[in-house]
Design an enzyme around this catalytic site. Structure first.
Site, mmCIF file in Angstrom:
data_model
loop_
_atom_site.group_PDB
_atom_site.id
_atom_site.type_symbol
_atom_site.label_atom_id
_atom_site.label_comp_id
_atom_site.label_asym_id
_atom_site.label_seq_id
_atom_site.Cartn_x
_atom_site.Cartn_y
_atom_site.Cartn_z
ATOM 1 N N PRO A 66 0.838 -1.200 0.000
ATOM 2 C CA PRO A 66 0.000 0.000 0.000
ATOM 3 C C PRO A 66 0.874 1.253 0.000
ATOM 4 O O PRO A 66 1.980 1.246 0.536
ATOM 5 C CB PRO A 66 -0.792 -0.126 1.304
ATOM 6 C CG PRO A 66 0.050 -0.976 2.183
ATOM 7 C CD PRO A 66 0.781 -1.929 1.267
ATOM 8 N N HIS A 67 0.365 2.285 -0.633
ATOM 9 C CA HIS A 67 1.134 3.531 -0.683
ATOM 10 C C HIS A 67 0.201 4.707 -0.881
ATOM 11 O O HIS A 67 -0.904 4.557 -1.391
ATOM 12 C CB HIS A 67 2.186 3.483 -1.797
ATOM 13 C CG HIS A 67 1.665 3.041 -3.128
ATOM 14 N ND1 HIS A 67 1.412 1.710 -3.410
ATOM 15 C CD2 HIS A 67 1.329 3.722 -4.231
ATOM 16 C CE1 HIS A 67 0.960 1.618 -4.655
ATOM 17 N NE2 HIS A 67 0.889 2.819 -5.170
ATOM 18 N N GLY A 68 0.671 5.851 -0.432
ATOM 19 C CA GLY A 68 -0.126 7.048 -0.584
ATOM 20 C C GLY A 68 0.743 8.283 -0.698
ATOM 21 O O GLY A 68 1.791 8.377 -0.068
#
Length: 148
Positions: A66-68
């Protein structure tokens, strides 16, 4: 920018307790907050969850990345978690996830930083031997050595 520059032992959890993808992301965001890397943890979590809506970050083999990108992120960073129990992540291979590598990227960073770190992590996680080492590591320093 290289993985070793943005992954530190204080952002490694070898026994993260979480029951859902959302809970995992929330708990891992705490690792960034403890290191004073976020100005607004909730805004960062929202950015990561928003990214998940568009397509899963469960890449298969029990791994999620996951990344943001968010204005709440002060500098690029990576957190690693090995989950105490596997959880559903809508992964590409439809199998649950037990290893999570989360990236936090400042909104203002050029795409190159984000893409180079993500690419480096993805390539490393395709190595079955390296993934086995991540599953068996007994310390945060080992994790940093393996991924670095």
């Amino acid at each position: 920018m290289k993985v070793l520059e943005v992954l530190h032992t204080d952002r490694v959890d070898l026994a993260l307790e979480a029951a859902t993808k959302e809970e995992t992301i929330q708990e891992m965001a705490h690792l960034f907050s403890k290191g004073a890397l976020l100005t607004d943890e909730e805004a960062f979590v929202s950015a990561v969850l928003e990214r998940e809506v568009h397509s899963t970050t469960g890449v298969g083999n029990g791994i999620a990345i996951p990344h943001g990108k968010s204005m709440a992120v002060k500098e690029p960073a990576i957190a690693f978690a090995r989950l105490k129990q596997k959880i559903e992540w809508q992964a590409l291979d439809e199998k649950p996830v037990s290893l999570v590598v989360m990236l936090a990227i400042p909104e203002g960073e050029q795409g190159n930083t984000h893409l180079s770190i993500l690419s480096e992590i993805a390539v490393k996680l395709m190595d079955e031997e390296l993934v086995m080492k991540l599953r068996e590591a007994t310390s945060a320093a080992e994790i940093v050595d393996i991924l670095g």
